[in-house]
Scaffold this motif. Structure first.
Motif, mmCIF file in Angstrom:
data_model
loop_
_atom_site.group_PDB
_atom_site.id
_atom_site.type_symbol
_atom_site.label_atom_id
_atom_site.label_comp_id
_atom_site.label_asym_id
_atom_site.label_seq_id
_atom_site.Cartn_x
_atom_site.Cartn_y
_atom_site.Cartn_z
ATOM 1 N N GLY A 134 -3.622 -0.571 -2.947
ATOM 2 C CA GLY A 134 -2.180 -0.815 -2.928
ATOM 3 C C GLY A 134 -1.588 -0.693 -1.535
ATOM 4 N N ILE A 135 -2.042 0.312 -0.778
ATOM 5 C CA ILE A 135 -1.552 0.476 0.593
ATOM 6 C C ILE A 135 -1.989 -0.717 1.450
ATOM 7 C CG2 ILE A 135 -1.740 1.875 2.678
ATOM 8 C CD1 ILE A 135 -1.997 4.331 0.832
ATOM 9 N N GLY A 136 -3.245 -1.135 1.259
ATOM 10 C CA GLY A 136 -3.727 -2.309 1.985
ATOM 11 C C GLY A 136 -2.934 -3.551 1.633
ATOM 12 N N ALA A 137 -2.566 -3.685 0.356
ATOM 13 C CA ALA A 137 -1.757 -4.835 -0.066
ATOM 14 C C ALA A 137 -0.386 -4.816 0.590
ATOM 15 C CB ALA A 137 -1.621 -4.846 -1.591
ATOM 16 N N LEU A 138 0.199 -3.633 0.706
ATOM 17 C CA LEU A 138 1.520 -3.533 1.341
ATOM 18 C C LEU A 138 1.467 -3.939 2.808
ATOM 19 C CD1 LEU A 138 2.953 -0.224 -0.172
ATOM 20 C CD2 LEU A 138 3.657 -2.566 -0.663
ATOM 21 N N VAL A 139 0.374 -3.586 3.483
ATOM 22 C CA VAL A 139 0.241 -3.958 4.897
ATOM 23 C C VAL A 139 0.009 -5.453 5.035
ATOM 24 C CG1 VAL A 139 -1.112 -3.642 7.001
ATOM 25 C CG2 VAL A 139 -0.610 -1.668 5.538
ATOM 26 N N THR A 140 -0.966 -6.001 4.322
ATOM 27 C CA THR A 140 -1.290 -7.422 4.464
ATOM 28 C C THR A 140 -0.144 -8.315 3.991
ATOM 29 O OG1 THR A 140 -2.403 -7.406 2.300
ATOM 30 C CG2 THR A 140 -3.771 -7.039 4.254
ATOM 31 N N ALA A 141 0.657 -7.808 3.046
ATOM 32 C CA ALA A 141 1.781 -8.608 2.537
ATOM 33 C C ALA A 141 2.801 -8.917 3.619
ATOM 34 C CB ALA A 141 2.464 -7.884 1.383
ATOM 35 N N GLN A 142 2.837 -8.113 4.658
ATOM 36 C CA GLN A 142 3.832 -8.319 5.720
ATOM 37 C C GLN A 142 3.415 -9.417 6.714
ATOM 38 O OE1 GLN A 142 6.412 -6.690 4.662
ATOM 39 N NE2 GLN A 142 4.952 -5.787 3.202
ATOM 40 N N PHE A 143 2.251 -10.012 6.475
ATOM 41 C CA PHE A 143 1.765 -11.103 7.318
ATOM 42 C C PHE A 143 1.453 -12.313 6.438
ATOM 43 C CE2 PHE A 143 0.653 -7.041 9.170
ATOM 44 C CZ PHE A 143 1.081 -7.162 10.491
ATOM 45 N N THR A 168 4.425 -7.794 -1.808
ATOM 46 C CA THR A 168 4.975 -6.450 -1.588
ATOM 47 C C THR A 168 5.308 -5.794 -2.919
ATOM 48 O OG1 THR A 168 5.879 -7.077 0.570
ATOM 49 C CG2 THR A 168 6.823 -5.136 -0.496
ATOM 50 N N PHE A 169 5.933 -6.547 -3.813
ATOM 51 C CA PHE A 169 6.212 -6.023 -5.147
ATOM 52 C C PHE A 169 4.915 -5.624 -5.854
ATOM 53 C CE2 PHE A 169 10.627 -7.717 -5.289
ATOM 54 C CZ PHE A 169 11.225 -6.627 -5.899
ATOM 55 N N LEU A 203 4.162 -1.876 -7.196
ATOM 56 C CA LEU A 203 3.963 -1.644 -8.631
ATOM 57 C C LEU A 203 2.575 -1.097 -8.932
ATOM 58 C CD1 LEU A 203 5.735 -4.810 -10.089
ATOM 59 C CD2 LEU A 203 6.504 -2.433 -10.257
ATOM 60 N N LEU A 204 1.561 -1.573 -8.205
ATOM 61 C CA LEU A 204 0.219 -1.037 -8.411
ATOM 62 C C LEU A 204 0.176 0.447 -8.074
ATOM 63 C CD1 LEU A 204 -2.787 -1.428 -9.036
ATOM 64 C CD2 LEU A 204 -3.123 -2.081 -6.647
ATOM 65 N N LEU A 205 0.777 0.819 -6.960
ATOM 66 C CA LEU A 205 0.817 2.235 -6.586
ATOM 67 C C LEU A 205 1.613 3.055 -7.600
ATOM 68 C CD1 LEU A 205 1.388 1.914 -2.730
ATOM 69 C CD2 LEU A 205 -0.648 2.844 -3.850
ATOM 70 N N ALA A 206 2.771 2.546 -8.004
ATOM 71 C CA ALA A 206 3.649 3.302 -8.901
ATOM 72 C C ALA A 206 3.005 3.522 -10.262
ATOM 73 C CB ALA A 206 4.984 2.570 -9.060
ATOM 74 N N THR A 207 2.472 2.458 -10.868
ATOM 75 C CA THR A 207 1.879 2.603 -12.201
ATOM 76 C C THR A 207 0.639 3.487 -12.170
ATOM 77 O OG1 THR A 207 0.681 0.511 -11.845
ATOM 78 C CG2 THR A 207 2.765 0.394 -13.056
ATOM 79 N N THR A 208 -0.155 3.382 -11.101
ATOM 80 C CA THR A 208 -1.356 4.208 -10.999
ATOM 81 C C THR A 208 -0.997 5.686 -10.861
ATOM 82 O OG1 THR A 208 -2.547 2.375 -9.945
ATOM 83 C CG2 THR A 208 -3.487 4.573 -9.721
ATOM 84 N N LEU A 209 -0.041 5.987 -9.994
ATOM 85 C CA LEU A 209 0.352 7.382 -9.783
ATOM 86 C C LEU A 209 1.037 7.969 -11.010
ATOM 87 C CD1 LEU A 209 1.591 7.145 -6.086
ATOM 88 C CD2 LEU A 209 -0.505 8.240 -6.924
ATOM 89 N N LEU A 210 1.852 7.155 -11.701
ATOM 90 C CA LEU A 210 2.479 7.631 -12.931
ATOM 91 C C LEU A 210 1.437 7.892 -14.014
ATOM 92 C CD1 LEU A 210 5.628 5.337 -12.997
ATOM 93 C CD2 LEU A 210 5.616 7.827 -12.790
ATOM 94 N N GLY A 211 0.426 7.038 -14.096
ATOM 95 C CA GLY A 211 -0.653 7.264 -15.059
ATOM 96 C C GLY A 211 -1.445 8.505 -14.730
ATOM 97 N N PHE A 212 -1.697 8.744 -13.447
ATOM 98 C CA PHE A 212 -2.437 9.937 -13.037
ATOM 99 C C PHE A 212 -1.626 11.200 -13.333
ATOM 100 C CE2 PHE A 212 -3.584 13.044 -9.693
ATOM 101 C CZ PHE A 212 -4.905 13.240 -10.048
ATOM 102 N N ARG A 213 -0.333 11.159 -13.041
ATOM 103 C CA ARG A 213 0.513 12.320 -13.331
ATOM 104 C C ARG A 213 0.554 12.610 -14.826
ATOM 105 N NH1 ARG A 213 6.978 12.507 -12.309
ATOM 106 N NH2 ARG A 213 6.864 11.078 -14.083
#
Length: 239
Positions: free
Chosen positions: A111-120, A132-133, A137-147
């Protein structure tokens, strides 16, 4: 959960073996994932920018972020297949838990890699916003599932991870949607590739695919989560 009017203990979960045809999607999903990885990974494991499927002349940050995104994403998809395998979850819960941890860790990096590459973006701001979305969303849903699983809210954990997995496989779906939309935007592009070169419609197809690939997957995930399960036989009567 339905309320009970009796103090008798709840019946134990059925231990009947689930036949493979009750889960017919796991084998095709594993095959599609393997084919996708085999066709993609060799271009990046050697760290040769000239083999990249996308142009890499977008600044010094882009290619390292792209390789990180793809390598971590390959681990993520492989772990996702293990997570979705009902037999493994039922018979080897420890392997299921460890593959889940691998999935979460690799999904965060992806997800972090996607956020970086999305800016190019190669196709303008529309593609940039869509990717970017997707990364957010990938980061948010994954972290919410882990929590949720850390808090032992297993129902919420299942729902969030279904959403996360649907987003994770949007890169695989993108291969289908990009081909279908290029054909729709530029008829004859598959039979005559020269038609595609320089065609302004290609950018529109790429942008549309960037949105459709994860939106359709997420809509399917929501349907899957909220669908009414089929009744397996008649419900037991309360004695």
């Amino acid at each position: 959960m339905a309320t009970e009017t009796t103090t008798a203990p709840a019946p134990a979960r059925s231990t009947r073996k689930v036949r493979w045809w009750r889960r017919p999607w796991i084998a095709p999903l594993a095959v599609v994932t393997a084919l996708f990885l085999v066709s993609t990974l060799p271009r990046y494991v050697g760290l040769d920018p000239s083999l990249s499927l996308v142009p890499t002349d977008r600044g010094p940050v882009f290619y390292p972020a792209l390789v990180t995104h793809i390598l971590a994403g390959s681990v993520m998809l492989s772990a996702a297949v293990l997570q979705l395998w009902p037999w493994l979850r039922a018979h080897h819960p420890r392997v299921h838990r460890w593959s889940g941890r691998v999935y979460v860790a690799s999904a965060i990096v992806t997800g972090i890699g996607a956020l970086v590459t999305a800016q190019f973006p190669s196709s303008g701001v529309g593609q940039q916003v869509a990717n970017t979305f997707l990364g957010i969303l990938l980061l948010a849903t994954t972290l919410l599932g882990f929590r949720a699983v850390r808090q032992r809210r297993f129902g919420d954990h299942r729902e969030w991870m279904i959403r996360s997995t649907a987003l994770a496989f949007s890169i695989v779906a993108n291969r289908f949607w990009s081909t279908a939309l290029i054909v729709a935007y530029v008829p004859g592009a598959l039979t005559d590739p020269d038609l595609a070169f320089g065609a302004p419609e290609i950018e529109g197809a790429v942008v549309a695919s960037a949105w459709v690939s994860w939106i359709v997957n997420l809509m399917f995930a929501e349907w899957w989560i909220h669908r009414k399960p089929k009744k397996r036989g008649r419900a037991q009567k309360v004695r």
